[in-house]
Every structure is written in structure tokens, then in C-alpha cells.
Design a protein around this motif. Sequence first.
Motif, PDB file in Angstrom:
ATOM      1  N   VAL A  78      11.781  10.930  -2.142  1.00 21.88           N
ATOM      2  CA  VAL A  78      10.654  10.034  -1.856  1.00 21.88           C
ATOM      3  C   VAL A  78      10.808   8.730  -2.638  1.00 21.88           C
ATOM      4  O   VAL A  78      10.620   7.636  -2.091  1.00 21.88           O
ATOM      5  CB  VAL A  78       9.304  10.726  -2.196  1.00 21.88           C
ATOM      6  CG1 VAL A  78       8.147   9.744  -2.091  1.00 21.88           C
ATOM      7  CG2 VAL A  78       9.075  11.933  -1.284  1.00 21.88           C
ATOM      8  N   LEU A  79      11.156   8.843  -3.913  1.00 19.88           N
ATOM      9  CA  LEU A  79      11.333   7.656  -4.756  1.00 19.88           C
ATOM     10  C   LEU A  79      12.511   6.800  -4.284  1.00 19.88           C
ATOM     11  O   LEU A  79      12.442   5.569  -4.329  1.00 19.88           O
ATOM     12  CB  LEU A  79      11.517   8.066  -6.219  1.00 19.88           C
ATOM     13  CG  LEU A  79      10.278   8.650  -6.899  1.00 19.88           C
ATOM     14  CD1 LEU A  79      10.646   9.280  -8.233  1.00 19.88           C
ATOM     15  CD2 LEU A  79       9.210   7.581  -7.076  1.00 19.88           C
ATOM     16  N   ARG A  80      13.579   7.440  -3.831  1.00 20.30           N
ATOM     17  CA  ARG A  80      14.731   6.699  -3.292  1.00 20.30           C
ATOM     18  C   ARG A  80      14.349   5.941  -2.029  1.00 20.30           C
ATOM     19  O   ARG A  80      14.715   4.778  -1.850  1.00 20.30           O
ATOM     20  CB  ARG A  80      15.878   7.655  -2.963  1.00 20.30           C
ATOM     21  CG  ARG A  80      16.902   7.789  -4.032  1.00 20.30           C
ATOM     22  CD  ARG A  80      18.193   8.474  -3.569  1.00 20.30           C
ATOM     23  NE  ARG A  80      18.188   9.182  -2.315  1.00 20.30           N
ATOM     24  CZ  ARG A  80      18.054  10.492  -2.170  1.00 20.30           C
ATOM     25  NH1 ARG A  80      17.888  11.268  -3.220  1.00 20.30           N
ATOM     26  NH2 ARG A  80      18.081  11.045  -0.987  1.00 20.30           N
ATOM     27  N   ASN A  81      13.610   6.606  -1.148  1.00 16.63           N
ATOM     28  CA  ASN A  81      13.186   5.964   0.103  1.00 16.63           C
ATOM     29  C   ASN A  81      12.304   4.746  -0.152  1.00 16.63           C
ATOM     30  O   ASN A  81      12.309   3.809   0.640  1.00 16.63           O
ATOM     31  CB  ASN A  81      12.475   6.961   1.014  1.00 16.63           C
ATOM     32  CG  ASN A  81      13.413   7.987   1.598  1.00 16.63           C
ATOM     33  OD1 ASN A  81      14.627   7.792   1.636  1.00 16.63           O
ATOM     34  ND2 ASN A  81      12.870   9.113   2.026  1.00 16.63           N
ATOM     35  N   ALA A  82      11.574   4.772  -1.249  1.00 16.24           N
ATOM     36  CA  ALA A  82      10.714   3.645  -1.619  1.00 16.24           C
ATOM     37  C   ALA A  82      11.465   2.614  -2.474  1.00 16.24           C
ATOM     38  O   ALA A  82      10.875   1.650  -2.939  1.00 16.24           O
ATOM     39  CB  ALA A  82       9.489   4.150  -2.376  1.00 16.24           C
ATOM     40  N   ALA A 128       0.836  -1.208   0.000  1.00 18.06           N
ATOM     41  CA  ALA A 128       0.000   0.000   0.000  1.00 18.06           C
ATOM     42  C   ALA A 128       0.867   1.253   0.000  1.00 18.06           C
ATOM     43  O   ALA A 128       0.574   2.225  -0.718  1.00 18.06           O
ATOM     44  CB  ALA A 128      -0.936  -0.008   1.209  1.00 18.06           C
ATOM     45  N   ASP A 129       1.951   1.239   0.768  1.00 16.08           N
ATOM     46  CA  ASP A 129       2.873   2.378   0.799  1.00 16.08           C
ATOM     47  C   ASP A 129       3.515   2.600  -0.570  1.00 16.08           C
ATOM     48  O   ASP A 129       3.692   3.738  -1.007  1.00 16.08           O
ATOM     49  CB  ASP A 129       3.950   2.187   1.867  1.00 16.08           C
ATOM     50  CG  ASP A 129       3.400   2.252   3.278  1.00 16.08           C
ATOM     51  OD1 ASP A 129       2.282   2.774   3.485  1.00 16.08           O
ATOM     52  OD2 ASP A 129       4.094   1.750   4.193  1.00 16.08           O
ATOM     53  N   LEU A 130       3.873   1.505  -1.228  1.00 11.01           N
ATOM     54  CA  LEU A 130       4.444   1.606  -2.577  1.00 11.01           C
ATOM     55  C   LEU A 130       3.449   2.266  -3.532  1.00 11.01           C
ATOM     56  O   LEU A 130       3.802   3.185  -4.276  1.00 11.01           O
ATOM     57  CB  LEU A 130       4.836   0.222  -3.094  1.00 11.01           C
ATOM     58  CG  LEU A 130       5.332   0.172  -4.534  1.00 11.01           C
ATOM     59  CD1 LEU A 130       6.661   0.899  -4.680  1.00 11.01           C
ATOM     60  CD2 LEU A 130       5.452  -1.263  -4.988  1.00 11.01           C
ATOM     61  N   PHE A 131       2.197   1.820  -3.485  1.00  6.91           N
ATOM     62  CA  PHE A 131       1.191   2.405  -4.366  1.00  6.91           C
ATOM     63  C   PHE A 131       0.915   3.870  -4.018  1.00  6.91           C
ATOM     64  O   PHE A 131       0.660   4.684  -4.902  1.00  6.91           O
ATOM     65  CB  PHE A 131      -0.100   1.589  -4.355  1.00  6.91           C
ATOM     66  CG  PHE A 131      -0.005   0.328  -5.168  1.00  6.91           C
ATOM     67  CD1 PHE A 131       0.360   0.359  -6.499  1.00  6.91           C
ATOM     68  CD2 PHE A 131      -0.284  -0.902  -4.591  1.00  6.91           C
ATOM     69  CE1 PHE A 131       0.458  -0.799  -7.250  1.00  6.91           C
ATOM     70  CE2 PHE A 131      -0.202  -2.073  -5.332  1.00  6.91           C
ATOM     71  CZ  PHE A 131       0.170  -2.016  -6.667  1.00  6.91           C
ATOM     72  N   LYS A 132       0.995   4.223  -2.742  1.00  5.02           N
ATOM     73  CA  LYS A 132       0.849   5.638  -2.357  1.00  5.02           C
ATOM     74  C   LYS A 132       1.968   6.474  -2.981  1.00  5.02           C
ATOM     75  O   LYS A 132       1.736   7.572  -3.476  1.00  5.02           O
ATOM     76  CB  LYS A 132       0.901   5.800  -0.839  1.00  5.02           C
ATOM     77  CG  LYS A 132      -0.362   5.447  -0.126  1.00  5.02           C
ATOM     78  CD  LYS A 132      -0.194   5.747   1.352  1.00  5.02           C
ATOM     79  CE  LYS A 132      -1.012   4.800   2.174  1.00  5.02           C
ATOM     80  NZ  LYS A 132      -0.773   4.929   3.617  1.00  5.02           N
ATOM     81  N   THR A 133       3.175   5.936  -2.928  1.00  2.25           N
ATOM     82  CA  THR A 133       4.314   6.645  -3.512  1.00  2.25           C
ATOM     83  C   THR A 133       4.103   6.844  -5.005  1.00  2.25           C
ATOM     84  O   THR A 133       4.397   7.904  -5.554  1.00  2.25           O
ATOM     85  CB  THR A 133       5.622   5.867  -3.261  1.00  2.25           C
ATOM     86  OG1 THR A 133       5.815   5.750  -1.852  1.00  2.25           O
ATOM     87  CG2 THR A 133       6.820   6.578  -3.874  1.00  2.25           C
ATOM     88  N   LEU A 134       3.569   5.835  -5.663  1.00  7.86           N
ATOM     89  CA  LEU A 134       3.319   5.930  -7.099  1.00  7.86           C
ATOM     90  C   LEU A 134       2.063   6.727  -7.431  1.00  7.86           C
ATOM     91  O   LEU A 134       1.774   6.956  -8.595  1.00  7.86           O
ATOM     92  CB  LEU A 134       3.196   4.516  -7.691  1.00  7.86           C
ATOM     93  CG  LEU A 134       4.495   3.727  -7.720  1.00  7.86           C
ATOM     94  CD1 LEU A 134       4.213   2.278  -8.088  1.00  7.86           C
ATOM     95  CD2 LEU A 134       5.477   4.355  -8.679  1.00  7.86           C
ATOM     96  N   GLY A 135       1.341   7.163  -6.405  1.00 12.48           N
ATOM     97  CA  GLY A 135       0.100   7.898  -6.610  1.00 12.48           C
ATOM     98  C   GLY A 135       0.286   9.365  -6.967  1.00 12.48           C
ATOM     99  O   GLY A 135      -0.677  10.120  -6.977  1.00 12.48           O
ATOM    100  N   ASP A 136       1.487   9.764  -7.271  1.00 12.17           N
ATOM    101  CA  ASP A 136       1.775  11.151  -7.617  1.00 12.17           C
ATOM    102  C   ASP A 136       2.216  11.223  -9.079  1.00 12.17           C
ATOM    103  O   ASP A 136       3.186  10.566  -9.449  1.00 12.17           O
ATOM    104  CB  ASP A 136       2.876  11.675  -6.698  1.00 12.17           C
ATOM    105  CG  ASP A 136       3.197  13.128  -6.966  1.00 12.17           C
ATOM    106  OD1 ASP A 136       3.946  13.396  -7.939  1.00 12.17           O
ATOM    107  OD2 ASP A 136       2.708  13.985  -6.222  1.00 12.17           O
ATOM    108  N   PRO A 137       1.515  12.006  -9.919  1.00 13.89           N
ATOM    109  CA  PRO A 137       1.861  12.077 -11.342  1.00 13.89           C
ATOM    110  C   PRO A 137       3.301  12.515 -11.615  1.00 13.89           C
ATOM    111  O   PRO A 137       3.926  12.023 -12.560  1.00 13.89           O
ATOM    112  CB  PRO A 137       0.870  13.097 -11.907  1.00 13.89           C
ATOM    113  CG  PRO A 137      -0.249  13.136 -10.941  1.00 13.89           C
ATOM    114  CD  PRO A 137       0.341  12.811  -9.596  1.00 13.89           C
TER     115      PRO A 137
END
Length: 104
Positions: free
Chosen positions: A65-69, A19-28
Motif C-alpha cells: 500500500v505504501l509503495r503504491n502511494a 485525500a488518497d495520500l491522507f487516507k493511506t497515512l490514516g493507518d497507525p
Amino acid sequence: MTSAAPLKCIDQDTAQHLADLFKTLGDPTRIKIISLLAAEQELRVYDIADGLGMGQSAISHQLRVLRNARLVKFRRDGKEVLYSVDDEHVLSFLSQGLEHVRHG
């Protein structure tokens, strides 16, 4: 419907990480950054900012943010920092997501 792993087998901790991964990807903007990196292999913050018409500070924040994920990674080349997609998994689910969105 076939699946690599049945969803009922996902434990709570794994479900939260997903879910956290998908939240991270939830930004255009983050999707666009990953897309640029997928096409170009490695880019500097300046190149990403220029490609997206955004400021370097905003791009740096999104890259963090992308690095942290663990979606992007970086390497130093002298004074420059080059960013790239972390691994083939990132490209795979980006590709599958695009296929799903484009599917009628």
C-alpha cells in the motif's frame, strides 16, 4: 496564516490525490512503518515485522500500500529486498504531522 500555496488553487484531481495520500497515512501501522524506515534508512520485511511485533504477511501488505502511494521504495540486494522512505517529502510531512500532534 502563511501558506506555500493557497488551498483555493487546488483542482479536483489534485485534491483527490491528496485525500488518497491522507487516507493511506490514516493507518497507525503504516505510520509506524514509515517511522521505522526514517530511523533506520533501509530495512527488510523481517526487520520491520520484528520491530513492530507483527507477521511478515501483514507488513508486506502494508508495504505494498505504501509503495503504491509512493511513500516507500525498495531495492534488491541479492535475494534480499530492502525498503526505505521514498524521498525527503515523506520525512517532511511526517515530521510536520508529529509537530502538529505534539503541539499543545
